[in-house]
Design a protein around this motif. Structure first.
Motif, PDB file in Angstrom:
ATOM      1  N   ASP A   5       0.849  -1.182   0.000  1.00 39.44           N
ATOM      2  CA  ASP A   5       0.000   0.000   0.000  1.00 39.44           C
ATOM      3  C   ASP A   5       0.890   1.239   0.000  1.00 39.44           C
ATOM      4  O   ASP A   5       1.931   1.263   0.667  1.00 39.44           O
ATOM      5  CB  ASP A   5      -0.907   0.034   1.231  1.00 39.44           C
ATOM      6  CG  ASP A   5      -1.958  -1.059   1.213  1.00 39.44           C
ATOM      7  OD1 ASP A   5      -2.339  -1.489   0.114  1.00 39.44           O
ATOM      8  OD2 ASP A   5      -2.391  -1.483   2.304  1.00 39.44           O
ATOM      9  N   ARG A  53      -0.081   5.562  -9.470  1.00 35.70           N
ATOM     10  CA  ARG A  53      -0.923   4.523 -10.078  1.00 35.70           C
ATOM     11  C   ARG A  53      -0.503   4.252 -11.518  1.00 35.70           C
ATOM     12  O   ARG A  53      -0.487   3.099 -11.978  1.00 35.70           O
ATOM     13  CB  ARG A  53      -2.387   4.971 -10.014  1.00 35.70           C
ATOM     14  CG  ARG A  53      -2.964   4.935  -8.596  1.00 35.70           C
ATOM     15  CD  ARG A  53      -4.335   5.584  -8.536  1.00 35.70           C
ATOM     16  NE  ARG A  53      -4.919   5.491  -7.197  1.00 35.70           N
ATOM     17  CZ  ARG A  53      -5.904   6.255  -6.746  1.00 35.70           C
ATOM     18  NH1 ARG A  53      -6.429   7.192  -7.541  1.00 35.70           N
ATOM     19  NH2 ARG A  53      -6.362   6.108  -5.517  1.00 35.70           N
ATOM     20  N   ALA A 111       0.287  -3.375 -10.760  1.00 41.38           N
ATOM     21  CA  ALA A 111      -0.888  -2.722 -10.171  1.00 41.38           C
ATOM     22  C   ALA A 111      -1.805  -3.700  -9.443  1.00 41.38           C
ATOM     23  O   ALA A 111      -2.619  -3.287  -8.609  1.00 41.38           O
ATOM     24  CB  ALA A 111      -1.674  -1.977 -11.245  1.00 41.38           C
ATOM     25  N   ASP A 112      -1.672  -4.992  -9.724  1.00 43.49           N
ATOM     26  CA  ASP A 112      -2.503  -5.979  -9.028  1.00 43.49           C
ATOM     27  C   ASP A 112      -2.069  -6.184  -7.583  1.00 43.49           C
ATOM     28  O   ASP A 112      -2.843  -6.672  -6.757  1.00 43.49           O
ATOM     29  CB  ASP A 112      -2.467  -7.320  -9.758  1.00 43.49           C
ATOM     30  CG  ASP A 112      -1.053  -7.876  -9.873  1.00 43.49           C
ATOM     31  OD1 ASP A 112      -0.101  -7.082 -10.055  1.00 43.49           O
ATOM     32  OD2 ASP A 112      -0.896  -9.112  -9.782  1.00 43.49           O
ATOM     33  N   ARG A 146      -1.260  -0.880  -4.287  1.00 38.61           N
ATOM     34  CA  ARG A 146      -2.459  -0.036  -4.215  1.00 38.61           C
ATOM     35  C   ARG A 146      -2.070   1.318  -3.636  1.00 38.61           C
ATOM     36  O   ARG A 146      -1.486   1.406  -2.551  1.00 38.61           O
ATOM     37  CB  ARG A 146      -3.499  -0.693  -3.295  1.00 38.61           C
ATOM     38  CG  ARG A 146      -4.774   0.120  -3.105  1.00 38.61           C
ATOM     39  CD  ARG A 146      -5.762  -0.666  -2.259  1.00 38.61           C
ATOM     40  NE  ARG A 146      -5.283  -0.863  -0.892  1.00 38.61           N
ATOM     41  CZ  ARG A 146      -5.603  -0.066   0.130  1.00 38.61           C
ATOM     42  NH1 ARG A 146      -6.403   0.969  -0.058  1.00 38.61           N
ATOM     43  NH2 ARG A 146      -5.132  -0.320   1.339  1.00 38.61           N
ATOM     44  N   GLU A 183      -3.319   5.255  -2.510  1.00 39.43           N
ATOM     45  CA  GLU A 183      -4.534   5.916  -2.037  1.00 39.43           C
ATOM     46  C   GLU A 183      -4.190   7.272  -1.432  1.00 39.43           C
ATOM     47  O   GLU A 183      -3.168   7.425  -0.740  1.00 39.43           O
ATOM     48  CB  GLU A 183      -5.210   5.030  -0.987  1.00 39.43           C
ATOM     49  CG  GLU A 183      -6.607   5.476  -0.590  1.00 39.43           C
ATOM     50  CD  GLU A 183      -7.267   4.487   0.363  1.00 39.43           C
ATOM     51  OE1 GLU A 183      -8.311   4.859   0.939  1.00 39.43           O
ATOM     52  OE2 GLU A 183      -6.740   3.371   0.548  1.00 39.43           O
TER      53      GLU A 183
END
Length: 375
Positions: A221, A234, A243-244, A247, A249
């Protein structure tokens, strides 16, 4: 100018001033002016894609390069000649008519001036940030008088892309190796199924992408408060095909839902810009799973203030004056750390955050120190 660096009438200089010292210092400032002007011209080449085009499509005349890059021919001709005069580009024959001269970017120079994960590329580190600082200069002048901060938005996309990519090569080529050599227990833990890591203040995501490429079973993350950086992160993860598992945010990492989740908590080149560094380190401690590790990377500076100092220390201080301190002062109540975060201060901040201390890791990197926060 001639009076500074060449000959001068010393009769008007006060006896307390050594004319040779004055000349030498004047020459140093003039050489700094020359280097700055040439770096700004280099910035134009990076931002306009001129170096990328010459590297990818080969040598060109001014009309050819202008047509290939959608730029104005007369400006491009002047830029090509300036670059050749400065020794950045090679030219086939100076005696040819101006628009018939063919200019080439030597391969070694292309390695430095094109944006890539090459360990030699410093376009992000040394060129793009100049555009960001130039845009922020009016705000900086005001901040020096008022004591206010200068938000990152004032530095614009140049700073976001430059600062975000400055450590790209370092992470791609060094991070995995350093974990194996300096933190073998962390390496083993990240190699196991179900391992999780988090990059706090992830910026444009290059560290997380590099970790994902080294550890194929690791989920990562990345959190940052800057939406533009997260958008870039991203994109970088998607381009790298990870990208799998990675993540990104836009969020504060202090939420209760994240506590105790991560085998590795990374805080890379960010603590010195945090308005509340102790609170950030407390958050990192809470994110760490049982037996997990908090890994901090920050500026390599001297153990104590020295003056004059070497090039790296000068670079860190100049970066602090022009960006890191002003940006860090933006939130109210900021601790105003600045780039010059010495090891003793790191240890003090770690203890205040609840750690037992900070261990300096045996990683030889010119611009950064790595710390394992313990306890």
């Amino acid at each position: 100018m001639v009076g500074i660096v060449a000959s001068a009438d010393d009769s008007d200089v006060e006896a307390s001033v050594d004319p040779e010292d004055a000349r030498r210092f004047g020459l140093r400032i003039w050489m700094g002016c020359l280097a700055t002007q040439e770096l700004i011209a280099t910035y134009l080449g990076v931002r306009l894609g001129l170096y990328n085009d010459l590297a990818a499509r080969g040598p060109a005349t001014a009309p050819e390069l202008a047509a290939r890059t959608g730029t104005a021919q007369r400006y491009v001709r002047e830029w090509l000649e300036q670059q050749a005069v400065a020794g950045v580009l090679a030219v086939d024959d100076v005696a040819k008519p101006a628009d018939a001269r063919v200019f080439a970017l030597p391969p070694a120079h292309a390695e430095v001036l094109t944006l890539s994960d090459s360990p030699f590329s410093i376009a992000s580190l040394a060129v793009l940030p100049l555009g960001g600082v130039a845009g922020a200069l009016p705000a900086l002048l005001d901040a020096f008088q008022t004591g206010a901060g200068v938000p990152d938005d004032a530095y614009g996309e140049d700073w976001r892309h430059g600062h975000g990519g400055a450590n790209r090569g370092l992470f791609v080529h060094g991070l995995g190796r350093w974990l194996v050599e300096a933190l073998p227990d962390v390496h083993l833990r990240l190699s196991a199924p179900g391992a999780r890591a988090v990059d706090v203040g992830c910026g444009s995501g290059w560290a997380a992408v590099a970790l994902a490429q080294v550890y194929p079973m690791l989920a990562i993350d990345g959190f940052d408060l800057d939406a533009g950086s997260i958008e870039l992160a991203r994109r970088h993860a998607a381009d790298a095909g990870v990208a799998d598992r990675v993540r990104f945010e836009v969020r504060d990492a202090s939420g209760d839902d994240l506590a105790g989740r991560y085998d590795l908590v990374c805080l890379f080149d960010a603590l010195h810009e945090m308005a509340e560094p102790v609170a950030v380190l407390r958050t990192c401690r809470r994110l760490r799973a049982d037996g997990g590790t908090v890994l901090l990377m920050d500026a390599r500076v001297a153990e104590s203030f020295v003056a004059p100092a070497g090039e790296v220390e000068r670079f860190q201080y100049a970066t602090s004056v022009l960006h890191c301190l002003p940006a860090g002062l933006t939130p109210a109540g900021s601790s105003a750390t600045g780039t010059v975060l010495r090891p003793s201060m790191v240890r003090s901040l770690a203890v205040r955050a609840g750690f037992a201390g900070a261990e300096v890791l045996p990683i030889d990197e010119r611009f950064h120190r790595f710390y394992r926060l313990v306890g």
